[in-house]
Design a protein around this motif. Sequence first.
Motif, PDB file in Angstrom:
ATOM      1  N   TRP A  62       0.855  -1.189   0.000  1.00 36.42           N
ATOM      2  CA  TRP A  62       0.000   0.000   0.000  1.00 36.42           C
ATOM      3  C   TRP A  62       0.890   1.238   0.000  1.00 36.42           C
ATOM      4  CZ3 TRP A  62      -3.765  -1.701   4.483  1.00 36.42           C
ATOM      5  CH2 TRP A  62      -4.628  -2.687   3.986  1.00 36.42           C
ATOM      6  N   GLY A  79      -6.109   1.725   2.227  1.00 38.93           N
ATOM      7  CA  GLY A  79      -5.750   0.430   1.684  1.00 38.93           C
ATOM      8  C   GLY A  79      -7.018  -0.372   1.466  1.00 38.93           C
ATOM      9  N   GLN A  92       0.526  -6.701   5.856  1.00 36.45           N
ATOM     10  CA  GLN A  92       0.544  -5.938   4.609  1.00 36.45           C
ATOM     11  C   GLN A  92       1.534  -4.785   4.747  1.00 36.45           C
ATOM     12  OE1 GLN A  92      -0.493  -6.395   1.746  1.00 36.45           O
ATOM     13  NE2 GLN A  92      -0.512  -4.436   0.712  1.00 36.45           N
ATOM     14  N   VAL A  98       3.276  -1.237   4.120  1.00 32.08           N
ATOM     15  CA  VAL A  98       2.770   0.088   3.757  1.00 32.08           C
ATOM     16  C   VAL A  98       3.965   1.006   3.544  1.00 32.08           C
ATOM     17  CG1 VAL A  98       1.347   2.048   4.449  1.00 32.08           C
ATOM     18  CG2 VAL A  98       0.681  -0.275   5.119  1.00 32.08           C
TER      19      VAL A  98
END
Length: 360
Positions: A59, A69, A151, A153
């Motif tokens: 992201w 996101g 995830q 970023v």
Amino acid sequence: MKLLLYVVITLLTGYVAGIYRSHALMMVFAGELVFLAAMLALALIALARLEVRPEGRIWRLVKGSAGRGVILLRNRFFLPIPKVTLKLRAEDAEEGLDKITLKGGADRGTTEAVCPISRDLCGLTQVRIVKVTATDPLALFRFGKRLGLAQPVAVLPVPQILAAERDPLAEDGGETREALRSAGPDRDTFRQMREYRPGDSRKDVDWAESTRLDRLVSREYEQEQQTPLTLRFDREEALWKDAARRSDCYELLAALLRGLLETGRGCEVLWRTKEGWQSEDLLSPEEVDDLLIGLYRALEPAAEAAGESGGAAAPRPEEEPPDAEVVLGTDLTVRTAAGFVLTFTEGRIPEEVREKRIYI
């Protein structure tokens, strides 16, 4: 609340059926128990058939601004799920992010859940999808399962340009530092006339043509198009451990690269990892963000801990740094091969970038 109400009604039905020995009420009571068991089973099946994954490998958001996101929910259950809740946690924050609840639930197929996020420091961080909760079709039962999905970023700097120009004439009216540095390659191979760009040398301005056209034009040479600038990023381990200092370095590096690329020449960027000096060529300002993400993955402590990088350790002591026309240090100092030095203040990079310029 709906589940509690339904349980109370079921118990009352069973109680009344027991008192009056009513066969019909006993059948109703049994049906209600079967219904609750069915809803319970459907909730468990719906949770098992729900897949969760972040959209995209990484992201991107801009420092200090509200980003987002996207998390994809794939419902492989044969019925819509009326309510789905995601619990997220940011790796670099003391408090977790707010839970995300899909008001419309998850329809059959794929549904998008938007994760709002913002950060005040440039660099690489992670958002973990800790838990997902789903309900049965009537939203009576709710069950959850832990996920632990991470995830990455990338927090990018606000686009800024540190103006880069050729050295102005010295105060005594002599040659520029660039001319004194070396005789340089043959620049007599004329290419074309073009619009004047900030940073063009005064000797390249065609004054006669500029007067005729009533705008500044410069002579362009083959050599200018073929020789990229070289920028070396020197990291000091003691300063690099501080997240705020790393953020300042990324902001200054991005502004410096955009300024150098605005001169019309490409730029080769050098940085060090434990394997040695790495390099990448840039041809346009649009490539700066991709380079920064590559540096995040190579140099950030979070990336090193996740095993994504070549590590942030310095090269061997005997390894000499390559020559470069521009050098950026972790002390927020920019130096050129001609001896020009420009120092920035920690925490004030965007303001000072607008006030200063680098001479190459």
